[in-house]
Write a protein that holds these residues in place. Structure first.
Motif, short mmCIF file in Angstrom:
data_model
loop_
_atom_site.label_atom_id
_atom_site.label_comp_id
_atom_site.label_asym_id
_atom_site.label_seq_id
_atom_site.Cartn_x
_atom_site.Cartn_y
_atom_site.Cartn_z
N MET A 48 47.31 70.77 32.09
CA MET A 48 48.21 69.92 32.86
C MET A 48 48.92 68.96 31.92
SD MET A 48 46.91 67.27 35.78
CE MET A 48 48.02 66.18 36.66
N THR A 49 50.20 68.72 32.14
CA THR A 49 50.92 67.65 31.44
C THR A 49 51.27 66.59 32.45
OG1 THR A 49 53.12 68.62 31.73
CG2 THR A 49 51.89 69.24 29.74
N TYR A 50 51.21 65.33 32.02
CA TYR A 50 51.42 64.24 32.97
C TYR A 50 52.01 63.04 32.23
CZ TYR A 50 50.09 61.43 37.14
OH TYR A 50 50.08 60.65 38.27
N ASN A 51 53.23 62.66 32.58
CA ASN A 51 53.82 61.44 32.07
C ASN A 51 53.33 60.32 32.97
OD1 ASN A 51 55.43 59.22 31.56
ND2 ASN A 51 57.21 60.45 31.03
N ILE A 52 52.34 59.55 32.51
CA ILE A 52 51.72 58.55 33.38
C ILE A 52 52.50 57.24 33.42
CG2 ILE A 52 49.43 59.56 33.06
CD1 ILE A 52 48.78 57.02 31.34
N GLN A 53 53.56 57.10 32.62
CA GLN A 53 54.39 55.89 32.64
C GLN A 53 53.52 54.63 32.62
OE1 GLN A 53 57.71 56.12 35.48
NE2 GLN A 53 57.14 58.27 35.75
N HIS A 60 55.97 51.08 41.07
CA HIS A 60 55.95 50.27 39.84
C HIS A 60 54.65 49.49 39.65
CE1 HIS A 60 60.11 51.35 39.25
NE2 HIS A 60 60.37 50.94 40.48
N LYS A 61 53.63 49.77 40.45
CA LYS A 61 52.32 49.13 40.30
C LYS A 61 51.44 49.98 39.40
CE LYS A 61 52.48 46.95 44.80
NZ LYS A 61 51.90 46.90 46.15
N VAL A 62 50.77 49.33 38.45
CA VAL A 62 49.84 50.04 37.58
C VAL A 62 48.55 50.24 38.38
CG1 VAL A 62 48.48 49.94 35.46
CG2 VAL A 62 50.85 49.12 35.47
N ASP A 63 48.21 51.50 38.59
CA ASP A 63 47.02 51.86 39.37
C ASP A 63 46.40 53.10 38.74
OD1 ASP A 63 45.11 52.59 41.22
OD2 ASP A 63 46.44 52.39 42.96
N LEU A 64 45.49 52.88 37.79
CA LEU A 64 44.89 54.02 37.08
C LEU A 64 44.00 54.86 37.98
CD1 LEU A 64 43.99 52.96 33.46
CD2 LEU A 64 45.92 54.24 34.31
N ARG A 90 51.73 44.51 28.76
CA ARG A 90 52.11 44.81 30.15
C ARG A 90 50.97 45.41 30.97
NH1 ARG A 90 56.20 49.84 29.19
NH2 ARG A 90 54.66 51.23 28.27
N THR A 91 49.99 46.03 30.29
CA THR A 91 48.84 46.60 31.00
C THR A 91 47.57 45.81 30.70
OG1 THR A 91 48.68 48.26 29.25
CG2 THR A 91 49.74 48.94 31.30
#
Length: 138
Positions: A48-53, A60-64, A90-91
């Motif tokens: 799988m490839t995933y651009n997690i930004q 626009h909320k960081v939610d791992l 930012r994180t």
């Protein structure tokens, strides 16, 4: 391109060595890959490839946790991640690779492409297999 070599042990006790060169692609996708071996039948695994930004969603909320759930839903054996933060302001100076590895039950590997906001920004891989070697050329 990030090159990582993995290994997996089959139920029959045979050891499979898999070398994978990942050209990280934009977006999120998954596919099955079959690797031919000289001694037995092919082994299939999901990539799988995933651009997690940096863990940010469409809102626009960081939610791992949301990111980890998307990965687990696809049940990949190997995940190539793009736009990954490590120690970035930012994180909140978090190590996103380590956190995602823990949330998905996979092993993680991060490699910096450049320094950003007091931390590192780059690509990562998550895998169910032990990581033997890795290189990053950019």
């Amino acid at each position: 391109m990030m090159n990582i070599q993995f290994w997996a042990k089959e139920a029959a006790g045979r050891v499979v060595v898999v070398g994978l060169g990942m050209a990280l692609l934009a977006g999120c996708s998954s596919a099955s890959k079959t690797v031919a071996r000289h001694d037995t039948k092919p082994v299939t695994f999901r990539v799988m490839t995933y651009n997690i930004q940096h863990g940010a969603g469409m809102d626009h909320k960081v939610d791992l946790l949301r990111t980890a759930e998307a990965i687990k839903h696809e049940q990949p054996d190997i995940v190539a991640l793009e736009e990954v933060d490590k120690g970035v302001e930012r994180t909140e100076r978090r190590d996103l690779t380590t956190e995602l590895a823990a949330m998905t039950g996979m092993r993680g590997y991060f490699n910096n492409n450049f320094f950003f906001q007091g931390g590192e920004y780059g690509n990562a891989a998550l895998t169910k297999f032990p990581i033997l070697t890795s290189t990053n050329s950019h």
